[in-house]
Write an enzyme that holds these catalytic residues in place. Structure first.
Site, PDB file in Angstrom:
ATOM      1  N   HIS A   1       7.732   4.858  -5.246  1.00 29.68           N
ATOM      2  CA  HIS A   1       8.134   4.502  -3.887  1.00 29.68           C
ATOM      3  C   HIS A   1       6.994   3.971  -3.029  1.00 29.68           C
ATOM      4  O   HIS A   1       7.190   3.022  -2.288  1.00 29.68           O
ATOM      5  CB  HIS A   1       8.810   5.661  -3.138  1.00 29.68           C
ATOM      6  CG  HIS A   1       9.236   5.316  -1.739  1.00 29.68           C
ATOM      7  ND1 HIS A   1      10.220   4.402  -1.479  1.00 29.68           N
ATOM      8  CD2 HIS A   1       8.798   5.755  -0.522  1.00 29.68           C
ATOM      9  CE1 HIS A   1      10.389   4.300  -0.157  1.00 29.68           C
ATOM     10  NE2 HIS A   1       9.529   5.095   0.440  1.00 29.68           N
TER      11      HIS A   1
ATOM     12  N   HIS B   1      11.015   9.901  -6.560  1.00 31.82           N
ATOM     13  CA  HIS B   1      10.891   8.764  -5.640  1.00 31.82           C
ATOM     14  C   HIS B   1      10.776   9.300  -4.224  1.00 31.82           C
ATOM     15  O   HIS B   1      11.768   9.715  -3.620  1.00 31.82           O
ATOM     16  CB  HIS B   1      12.136   7.874  -5.793  1.00 31.82           C
ATOM     17  CG  HIS B   1      11.970   6.519  -5.216  1.00 31.82           C
ATOM     18  ND1 HIS B   1      11.277   5.509  -5.848  1.00 31.82           N
ATOM     19  CD2 HIS B   1      12.394   5.982  -4.049  1.00 31.82           C
ATOM     20  CE1 HIS B   1      11.299   4.424  -5.117  1.00 31.82           C
ATOM     21  NE2 HIS B   1      11.957   4.675  -4.005  1.00 31.82           N
TER      22      HIS B   1
ATOM     23  N   GLU C   1      14.116  -0.461  -8.433  1.00 34.30           N
ATOM     24  CA  GLU C   1      14.847  -0.526  -7.163  1.00 34.30           C
ATOM     25  C   GLU C   1      14.394  -1.643  -6.219  1.00 34.30           C
ATOM     26  O   GLU C   1      15.065  -1.908  -5.228  1.00 34.30           O
ATOM     27  CB  GLU C   1      14.781   0.822  -6.445  1.00 34.30           C
ATOM     28  CG  GLU C   1      13.437   1.095  -5.814  1.00 34.30           C
ATOM     29  CD  GLU C   1      13.590   1.833  -4.507  1.00 34.30           C
ATOM     30  OE1 GLU C   1      14.674   2.343  -4.220  1.00 34.30           O
ATOM     31  OE2 GLU C   1      12.601   1.884  -3.761  1.00 34.30           O
ATOM     32  N   ASN C   2      13.263  -2.308  -6.531  1.00 36.66           N
ATOM     33  CA  ASN C   2      12.810  -3.450  -5.720  1.00 36.66           C
ATOM     34  C   ASN C   2      12.829  -4.750  -6.526  1.00 36.66           C
ATOM     35  O   ASN C   2      12.191  -5.734  -6.145  1.00 36.66           O
ATOM     36  CB  ASN C   2      11.389  -3.210  -5.194  1.00 36.66           C
ATOM     37  CG  ASN C   2      11.259  -1.950  -4.367  1.00 36.66           C
ATOM     38  OD1 ASN C   2      10.516  -1.044  -4.730  1.00 36.66           O
ATOM     39  ND2 ASN C   2      11.999  -1.868  -3.280  1.00 36.66           N
TER      40      ASN C   2
ATOM     41  N   HIS D   1      16.518   2.129  -2.288  1.00 34.87           N
ATOM     42  CA  HIS D   1      17.065   0.768  -2.219  1.00 34.87           C
ATOM     43  C   HIS D   1      18.179   0.499  -3.237  1.00 34.87           C
ATOM     44  O   HIS D   1      18.576  -0.650  -3.421  1.00 34.87           O
ATOM     45  CB  HIS D   1      15.949  -0.270  -2.405  1.00 34.87           C
ATOM     46  CG  HIS D   1      15.010  -0.352  -1.232  1.00 34.87           C
ATOM     47  ND1 HIS D   1      15.415  -0.825  -0.011  1.00 34.87           N
ATOM     48  CD2 HIS D   1      13.714  -0.015  -1.105  1.00 34.87           C
ATOM     49  CE1 HIS D   1      14.385  -0.775   0.835  1.00 34.87           C
ATOM     50  NE2 HIS D   1      13.355  -0.284   0.197  1.00 34.87           N
TER      51      HIS D   1
ATOM     52  N   HIS E   1       4.249   2.436  -3.963  1.00 34.34           N
ATOM     53  CA  HIS E   1       3.711   1.200  -4.546  1.00 34.34           C
ATOM     54  C   HIS E   1       2.191   1.226  -4.708  1.00 34.34           C
ATOM     55  O   HIS E   1       1.617   0.229  -5.133  1.00 34.34           O
ATOM     56  CB  HIS E   1       4.112  -0.052  -3.746  1.00 34.34           C
ATOM     57  CG  HIS E   1       5.573  -0.351  -3.793  1.00 34.34           C
ATOM     58  ND1 HIS E   1       6.097  -1.611  -3.544  1.00 34.34           N
ATOM     59  CD2 HIS E   1       6.640   0.429  -4.054  1.00 34.34           C
ATOM     60  CE1 HIS E   1       7.412  -1.581  -3.642  1.00 34.34           C
ATOM     61  NE2 HIS E   1       7.767  -0.344  -3.942  1.00 34.34           N
TER      62      HIS E   1
ATOM     63  N   ASP F   1       7.611   0.814  -9.531  1.00 34.99           N
ATOM     64  CA  ASP F   1       8.521  -0.112  -8.842  1.00 34.99           C
ATOM     65  C   ASP F   1       8.252  -1.583  -9.150  1.00 34.99           C
ATOM     66  O   ASP F   1       7.220  -2.137  -8.751  1.00 34.99           O
ATOM     67  CB  ASP F   1       8.422   0.086  -7.324  1.00 34.99           C
ATOM     68  CG  ASP F   1       8.574   1.544  -6.900  1.00 34.99           C
ATOM     69  OD1 ASP F   1       7.976   2.423  -7.556  1.00 34.99           O
ATOM     70  OD2 ASP F   1       9.277   1.805  -5.919  1.00 34.99           O
TER      71      ASP F   1
HETATM   72 FE   LIG Z   1      11.717   3.218  -2.499  1.00 33.71          FE
END
Ligand SMILES: [Fe+2]
Length: 281
Positions: free
Chosen positions: A177, A152, A40-41, A69, A179, A9
């Protein structure tokens, strides 16, 4: 051997800048043929924009996976229909915009990539990931056995279950997801490389990429507050997977976990009065 670099991510501008700056060096060092990142982040920690998608693809990324996200930046909804290399989770109900998988040509043959989202402690709760994967992987395997899956999900158990479920059917299952990188890289008996969580590409001095104090205060106060992306040096996390392109079996998996100094680091340190210098500097 076909080598895939996967980065976890990407969090906000610090994560994006570090990834874009480091891609060519990582590619050279690991003899990389194909790059997949979870984006996604990437937009301020929430979602991804069309511009960021284009910037990452131009920097050499082949496919961008996502997760819960994906729709946070509303302009991504019409855009995803125009860019098949940006994936949303495969297990959205039928009719959702965009696609959850892709097969691309490389000099060493076709590579399939799948984005899937778990359901345990995740919102929204999507369709059964196992059923969706079974169908999608069977279709992709008619074209290629070199397949990477981004799982994820929140829980280690669901990600390991997805990895074991796909053992022998795909080349790699890499989790995202949470992190936080796990240290369980391995190749399962059927030849599928696995890492429960690839970790993030985002600010190191942070809580999952966000500034420390607002998150700590949220846990203490239970009051809503903004959670800005942290600043400073970036931890760049992921994995390199070597795959026998003739069989699709993984040959090796190596974790990537590097601290990338922020470009403004020296000035920031020099400008900090000695009495206020952070511990460790
Ligand atoms: Fe996520």
């Amino acid at each position: 051997m076909l080598t895939i670099l996967f980065l976890g991510d990407i969090v906000g501008e610090p994560g994006r800048s570090a990834v874009i700056a480091q891609l060519s060096e990582l590619k050279r060092r690991h003899n990389v043929d194909f790059i997949v990142v979870n984006g996604e982040n990437a937009a301020g920690g929430r979602g991804i924009t069309p511009k960021i998608t284009i910037d990452l693809l131009r920097a050499g990324v082949s496919v961008i996976t996502t997760g819960d996200h994906i729709w946070d930046q509303k302009e991504i909804i019409p855009f995803i229909e125009t860019e098949p290399r940006l994936l949303r989770p495969i297990n959205y109900p039928a009719g959702a915009p965009g696609g959850g998988s892709i097969v691309l040509n490389t000099a060493k043959g076709k590579v399939g990539v799948v984005s899937v989202q778990g359901r345990t402690f995740m919102q929204p709760i999507l369709e059964n990931p196992f059923a969706a994967l079974e169908q999608t992987i069977a279709t992709i395997r008619e074209e290629t056995s070199v397949i990477l899956v981004d799982a994820h999900a929140e829980t280690t158990s669901e990600k390991i279950a997805i990895g074991r479920f796909l053992d022998g059917k795909v080349s790699a299952v890499l989790g995202t997801h949470t992190h936080v990188q796990t240290a369980d890289e391995q190749i399962f008996p059927g030849g599928t490389a696995f890492l429960c969580d690839a970790g993030m590409c985002g600010p190191a001095e942070s809580i999952l990429g966000r500034a420390v104090d607002p998150i700590v205060n949220r846990f203490i106060s239970n009051l809503p507050a903004p959670f800005p992306v942290a600043k400073g040096d970036v931890r760049l996390c992921g994995a390199v997977v070597g795959i026998d392109e003739a069989t699709g079996r993984a040959v090796k998996i190596t974790r990537i976990n590097e601290l990338i100094e922020s470009p403004g680091r020296d000035e920031a340190t020099a400008a900090t009065p000695s009495s206020e210098k952070p511990v460790g500097v």
